[in-house]
Design a protein around this motif. Structure first.
Motif, PDB file in Angstrom:
ATOM      1  N   THR A 196      -0.545   0.364   7.000  1.00 38.52           N
ATOM      2  CA  THR A 196       0.381   0.084   7.517  1.00 38.52           C
ATOM      3  C   THR A 196       0.708  -1.622   7.723  1.00 38.52           C
ATOM      4  O   THR A 196       1.462  -2.317   7.374  1.00 38.52           O
ATOM      5  CB  THR A 196       0.518   0.375   9.239  1.00 38.52           C
ATOM      6  N   LEU A 197      -0.679  -2.285   7.904  1.00 43.20           N
ATOM      7  CA  LEU A 197      -0.761  -3.624   8.060  1.00 43.20           C
ATOM      8  C   LEU A 197      -0.405  -4.510   6.765  1.00 43.20           C
ATOM      9  O   LEU A 197       0.182  -5.263   6.490  1.00 43.20           O
ATOM     10  CB  LEU A 197      -2.192  -3.863   8.445  1.00 43.20           C
ATOM     11  N   ARG A 198      -1.161  -3.601   5.687  1.00 41.93           N
ATOM     12  CA  ARG A 198      -1.215  -4.137   4.498  1.00 41.93           C
ATOM     13  C   ARG A 198       0.206  -4.206   3.880  1.00 41.93           C
ATOM     14  O   ARG A 198       0.915  -5.114   3.072  1.00 41.93           O
ATOM     15  CB  ARG A 198      -2.235  -3.241   3.368  1.00 41.93           C
ATOM     16  N   ALA A 199       0.929  -3.174   4.005  1.00 44.34           N
ATOM     17  CA  ALA A 199       2.352  -2.976   3.591  1.00 44.34           C
ATOM     18  C   ALA A 199       3.204  -4.097   4.355  1.00 44.34           C
ATOM     19  O   ALA A 199       3.966  -4.757   3.483  1.00 44.34           O
ATOM     20  CB  ALA A 199       2.776  -1.558   3.871  1.00 44.34           C
ATOM     21  N   ALA A 200       2.834  -4.298   5.430  1.00 41.01           N
ATOM     22  CA  ALA A 200       3.768  -5.315   6.231  1.00 41.01           C
ATOM     23  C   ALA A 200       3.459  -6.801   5.823  1.00 41.01           C
ATOM     24  O   ALA A 200       4.322  -7.369   5.531  1.00 41.01           O
ATOM     25  CB  ALA A 200       3.516  -5.156   7.742  1.00 41.01           C
ATOM     26  N   TYR A 201       2.146  -6.971   5.631  1.00 41.00           N
ATOM     27  CA  TYR A 201       1.900  -8.332   5.101  1.00 41.00           C
ATOM     28  C   TYR A 201       2.180  -8.538   3.543  1.00 41.00           C
ATOM     29  O   TYR A 201       2.660  -9.573   3.517  1.00 41.00           O
ATOM     30  CB  TYR A 201       0.211  -8.239   4.910  1.00 41.00           C
ATOM     31  N   LEU A 202       2.299  -7.730   2.610  1.00 40.55           N
ATOM     32  CA  LEU A 202       2.656  -7.760   1.343  1.00 40.55           C
ATOM     33  C   LEU A 202       4.270  -8.080   1.455  1.00 40.55           C
ATOM     34  O   LEU A 202       4.756  -9.094   0.543  1.00 40.55           O
ATOM     35  CB  LEU A 202       2.378  -6.890   0.353  1.00 40.55           C
ATOM     36  N   GLN A 203       4.737  -7.623   2.187  1.00 43.65           N
ATOM     37  CA  GLN A 203       6.316  -7.507   2.637  1.00 43.65           C
ATOM     38  C   GLN A 203       7.074  -9.047   3.007  1.00 43.65           C
ATOM     39  O   GLN A 203       7.918  -9.309   2.612  1.00 43.65           O
ATOM     40  CB  GLN A 203       6.857  -6.308   3.299  1.00 43.65           C
ATOM     41  N   GLY A 227      -0.995  -9.009  -5.171  1.00 47.13           N
ATOM     42  CA  GLY A 227      -1.489  -8.569  -3.846  1.00 47.13           C
ATOM     43  C   GLY A 227      -2.821  -9.364  -3.343  1.00 47.13           C
ATOM     44  O   GLY A 227      -2.977 -10.328  -3.812  1.00 47.13           O
ATOM     45  N   ILE A 228      -3.443  -8.582  -2.601  1.00 48.17           N
ATOM     46  CA  ILE A 228      -4.603  -9.110  -1.730  1.00 48.17           C
ATOM     47  C   ILE A 228      -5.782  -8.184  -1.924  1.00 48.17           C
ATOM     48  O   ILE A 228      -5.379  -6.721  -1.748  1.00 48.17           O
ATOM     49  CB  ILE A 228      -4.347  -9.541  -0.234  1.00 48.17           C
ATOM     50  N   ASP A 229      -7.116  -8.277  -2.353  1.00 53.16           N
ATOM     51  CA  ASP A 229      -7.966  -7.513  -2.256  1.00 53.16           C
ATOM     52  C   ASP A 229      -8.512  -7.262  -0.920  1.00 53.16           C
ATOM     53  O   ASP A 229      -8.268  -7.745   0.025  1.00 53.16           O
ATOM     54  CB  ASP A 229      -9.086  -7.531  -3.378  1.00 53.16           C
ATOM     55  N   GLU A 230      -9.471  -6.193  -0.808  1.00 51.55           N
ATOM     56  CA  GLU A 230     -10.252  -6.046   0.561  1.00 51.55           C
ATOM     57  C   GLU A 230     -11.016  -7.148   1.097  1.00 51.55           C
ATOM     58  O   GLU A 230     -11.067  -7.251   2.343  1.00 51.55           O
ATOM     59  CB  GLU A 230     -11.156  -4.919   0.427  1.00 51.55           C
ATOM     60  N   ALA A 231     -11.434  -7.995   0.339  1.00 49.38           N
ATOM     61  CA  ALA A 231     -12.108  -9.343   0.864  1.00 49.38           C
ATOM     62  C   ALA A 231     -11.159 -10.218   1.243  1.00 49.38           C
ATOM     63  O   ALA A 231     -11.529 -11.398   1.896  1.00 49.38           O
ATOM     64  CB  ALA A 231     -13.110  -9.628  -0.159  1.00 49.38           C
ATOM     65  N   GLY A 232      -9.817 -10.332   0.870  1.00 45.90           N
ATOM     66  CA  GLY A 232      -8.957 -11.055   1.249  1.00 45.90           C
ATOM     67  C   GLY A 232      -8.304 -12.067   0.301  1.00 45.90           C
ATOM     68  O   GLY A 232      -7.835 -13.271   0.269  1.00 45.90           O
ATOM     69  N   ARG A 233      -9.354 -11.871  -1.170  1.00 46.65           N
ATOM     70  CA  ARG A 233      -8.735 -12.585  -1.997  1.00 46.65           C
ATOM     71  C   ARG A 233      -7.410 -12.516  -2.688  1.00 46.65           C
ATOM     72  O   ARG A 233      -6.922 -11.282  -2.806  1.00 46.65           O
ATOM     73  CB  ARG A 233      -9.994 -12.491  -3.136  1.00 46.65           C
ATOM     74  N   LEU A 234      -6.770 -13.646  -2.957  1.00 46.97           N
ATOM     75  CA  LEU A 234      -5.352 -13.481  -3.762  1.00 46.97           C
ATOM     76  C   LEU A 234      -5.476 -13.022  -4.988  1.00 46.97           C
ATOM     77  O   LEU A 234      -6.253 -13.405  -5.821  1.00 46.97           O
ATOM     78  CB  LEU A 234      -4.777 -14.862  -3.574  1.00 46.97           C
TER      79      LEU A 234
END
Length: 254
Positions: A196-203, A227-234
Motif C-alpha cells: 500500500t505504501l509503495r503504491a501510494a509513494y510511486l503515485q 521505481g524505487i528498490d527495497e533499499a530505497g535506491r532510485l
C-alpha cells in the motif's frame, strides 16, 4: 508553549517546544540519550539556527513563519537496510496533509523533498540509532515552508505563496493535522502494509515514468524513473537498461 490537540494515539501527544535551537534533530537525539522519551514525541522550534538537509545543506527558514520540528519514533520492526520505508511513510504523511490544500502539483521528490511543480516546499532528514541490525530509534526532522513568502532562492516556495490566505496559515492547526497523518502512515508501516505504501509513494513521486535529464559522476543523461528498490535506491531506465542510484549518487536537472 505549543499546544495542539491531534486526534492521534501517540504522535504529537508529547511536545517539547523551544523558542530557538540549533537543530531540532540534535535536541531530539539528546532527549533520547538522556530521557527515554515516549514514542511520537515532537521537538519543535520557531527558530532553527543550524538546520541541515540530507547533503549537509543549510535549511533556509524565517523565524516563526514555518514548521520546523522533529518526530521521535521507535521503528524496532525495521532493520538498518529497510530504513527507506520510514522515509516513505513520513513523506506520505506530509503529502496526505498538504495534498487537499495544494492539489495536483504536489509531489515527493526522491529521496526526501516535498515539491510543488519545480519548487521546494519542504524537506525531511531522518537520522537513526541502531541496536544490532535493527533501528532502535529514529528522528524524522521535517521542515515545511508555510507562511514565509520571501526566499533567497527562486527554487523555494511555501504554502502561503502557492495558496495565499489573508492572515496566513494556522501553524498549530497544521501541525495537529500532520501528527494525525504521520501516525496513520507510520501505523501502516508497522502493520506491514508495504505494498500500500509503495503504491501510494510511486503515485506521488516527482517525475515518475517521465523522461528527464539527470546528472551522475559528472555526466548528464536522459532517463526515465521506473521505481524505487527495497533499499530505497532510485531506478532509472537509461538506454534500455535499469540503473540504480543511492542517496547523493544522482541529481535531478530541473
Amino acid at each position: 508553549m505549543y499546544k495542539i490537540y491531534p486526534k492521534s494515539f501517540f504522535v504529537g501527544q508529547n511536545i517539547k517546544y523551544l523558542p530557538s535551537c540549533q537543530s531540532t534533530n540534535d535536541e531530539a537525539a539528546q532527549l533520547i540519550a538522556q530521557h527515554d522519551p515516549a514514542e511520537g514525541t515532537i521537538v519543535i522550534t520557531d527558530r532553527q539556527t543550524a538546520g541541515r538537509g540530507q547533503r549537509g545543506n543549510h535549511w533556509e527558514a524565517s523565524a516563526g513563519q514555518n514548521l520546523t520540528f522533529s518526530l521521535i519514533v521507535r521503528p524496532t520492526f525495521l532493520n538498518a537496510s529497510e530504513q527507506f520505508w520510514l522515509n516513505t511513510a513520513v513523506s506520505l504523511g506530509i503529502f496526505d496533509t498538504l495534498s487537499p490544500l495544494l492539489g495536483d502539483g504536489l509531489r515527493i521528490k526522491w529521496p526526501n523533498d516535498i515539491y510543488v511543480e519545480k519548487q521546494k516546499l519542504g524537506g525531511i532528514l531522518i537520522e537513526n540509532i541502531l541496536q544490532g541490525y535493527n533501528l532502535a530509534w529514529s528522528v524524522a526532522g521535517i521542515g515545511l515552508n508555510i507562511n514565509q513568502t520571501e526566499f533567497m532562492y527562486s527554487t523555494a516556495t511555501s504554502l502561503q505563496r502557492q495558496v495565499p490566505l489573508p492572515s496566513g496559515y494556522d501553524l498549530p492547526g497544521l501541525l495537529a493535522q500532520l501528527c494525525e497523518k504521520l501516525e496513520q502512515r507510520y501505523l501502516q508501516l508497522r502493520a506491514g502494509q508495504r505494498a500500500t505504501l509503495r503504491a501510494a509513494y510511486l503515485q506521488t513521486l516527482f517525475r515518475y515514468q517521465e523522461e528527464h535529464w539527470f546528472s551522475a559522476n559528472q555526466e548528464s543523461f536522459r532517463g526515465l524513473i521506473t521505481g524505487i528498490d527495497e533499499a530505497g535506491r532510485l531506478a532509472i531506465a537509461v538506454d534500455g537498461r535499469i540503473r540504480y542510484f543511492g542517496f547523493k549518487e544522482v541529481e535531478f536537472i530541473l
